[in-house]
Design a protein around this motif. Structure first.
Motif, short mmCIF file in Angstrom:
data_model
loop_
_atom_site.label_atom_id
_atom_site.label_comp_id
_atom_site.label_asym_id
_atom_site.label_seq_id
_atom_site.Cartn_x
_atom_site.Cartn_y
_atom_site.Cartn_z
N UNK A 152 37.77 12.64 41.02
CA UNK A 152 37.84 12.20 39.51
C UNK A 152 36.30 11.95 38.93
N UNK A 153 35.51 11.48 39.81
CA UNK A 153 34.09 11.71 39.60
C UNK A 153 33.62 12.81 39.34
N UNK A 154 33.78 13.79 40.09
CA UNK A 154 33.26 15.04 39.97
C UNK A 154 33.71 15.66 38.82
N UNK A 155 34.87 15.45 38.31
CA UNK A 155 35.50 16.05 36.91
C UNK A 155 34.84 15.44 35.97
N UNK A 156 34.54 14.24 36.07
CA UNK A 156 33.77 13.62 34.85
C UNK A 156 32.15 13.94 34.76
N UNK A 157 31.40 14.24 35.86
CA UNK A 157 30.25 14.77 35.99
C UNK A 157 30.05 16.26 35.54
N UNK A 158 31.20 17.16 35.70
CA UNK A 158 31.25 18.61 35.44
C UNK A 158 31.48 18.54 33.76
N UNK A 159 32.42 17.62 33.18
CA UNK A 159 32.57 17.71 31.74
C UNK A 159 31.06 17.18 30.94
N UNK A 160 30.38 16.48 31.84
CA UNK A 160 29.22 15.96 31.21
C UNK A 160 28.00 17.08 31.14
#
Length: 295
Positions: free
Chosen positions: A156-164
């Motif tokens: 979940x953290x990686x997905x959020x960072x990738x989107x940013x």
């Protein structure tokens, strides 16, 4: 895949008349710190258990709780201590022979004497190798649960960072498109301002005007900063896909990106570019907060 530093795992061990519950909790920490809370009699196993945790977790504070209680359902039968019984019987014979004491020892009398019956679960203290093996097995089971939660949270953290990062790349593209127009916009604004101030008392020197524009173009050039930012974006995405701990490296890259964005902000003399810098800094701060949770 990126791992979160937050997680929980547990396992229950039934062995030698005992029920043992192992609980693992992990939270953010700069390094790998393992805190053990186990029964005092098992402190001999502490180093081995700690090494097992450190082999699978590279970063975070991990609290290991081991609770032990009697397992009534699997309590083994009490064992007769033959050596102690024989000693008592021999002592009774000596009393009769030496001092003429009358009487006999019955079964109830003998069972009431200290240490005649071995303690249930005595192997908890005696057979060290077996207990250590059982504790290690239960610890590995709890670790698997902890790691699975860390993987889910890390995803979940990686997905959020990738989107940013995608948002940063979008802002970067806008900056790249805008950058060539900064000098021409400045030249037009300056020429318009000079015309407003022209009252006939001075003549516009085109040579000096051109030199001023050239100096501004050199001071406001952000090509190098944009190139380095693009490189950092790629490195961040590569770290998120890596199996190695990425948290510290991400934190370093965020610092570097902040430095580049700050430099762009100091060079910018353009309202739209300044607004893009503010948006970039806001996104970088959100990424920094998320990266603090990544192993």
């Amino acid at each position: 895949m990126s791992l979160s530093m937050t997680g929980y795992g547990q396992a229950i061990l039934h062995y030698e008349g005992y029920k043992v519950r192992l609980e693992l909790k992990s939270v953010n920490h700069r390094y790998c710190e393992v805190m053990m809370r186990i029964p005092r009699e098992w402190t001999r196993y502490e180093d081995g258990l700690r090494r097992t945790v450190q082999q699978q977790i590279k970063r975070g504070r991990i609290d290991v709780f081991i609770h032990r209680e009697r397992d009534e359902e699997q309590m083994p039968a009490a064992r007769l201590n033959d050596t102690v019984v024989q000693a008592y019987l021999h002592a009774a014979e000596q009393l009769a022979d030496r001092y003429g004491v009358k009487g006999t020892l019955g079964i109830s009398d003998i069972l009431a004497l200290p240490d005649v019956l071995g303690e249930p679960g005595e192997a908890c203290h005696g057979d060290e190798e077996d207990w250590e093996e059982q504790l290690q097995r239960a610890l590995n089971e709890a670790l698997q649960g902890l790691l699975e939660m860390r993987r889910r949270e890390g995803g979940h953290l990686a997905q959020d960072v990738e989107s940013r990062i995608l948002r940063l790349e979008s802002l970067h593209h806008e900056m790249t498109v805008l950058a060539p127009h900064v000098v021409s916009d400045y030249r037009n604004r300056l020429k318009h301002r000079l015309k407003e101030l022209q009252d006939g008392s001075f003549t516009l020197d085109e040579h000096k005007f051109g030199m001023e524009i050239a100096l501004f173009a050199d001071r406001s050039n952000i090509d190098e900063e944009l190139t380095r930012l693009q490189s950092h974006f790629g490195q961040c995405k590569g770290l998120l896909l890596s199996d190695e701990p990425a948290g510290r490296k991400l934190d370093f890259l965020i610092q570097e990106m902040n430095r580049e964005v700050n430099t762009i902000g100091s060079k910018a003399n353009h309202l739209t570019l300044v607004n893009l810098v503010v948006e970039m800094k806001a996104e970088l701060e959100k990424i920094r907060e998320q990266a603090a949770n990544i192993e």
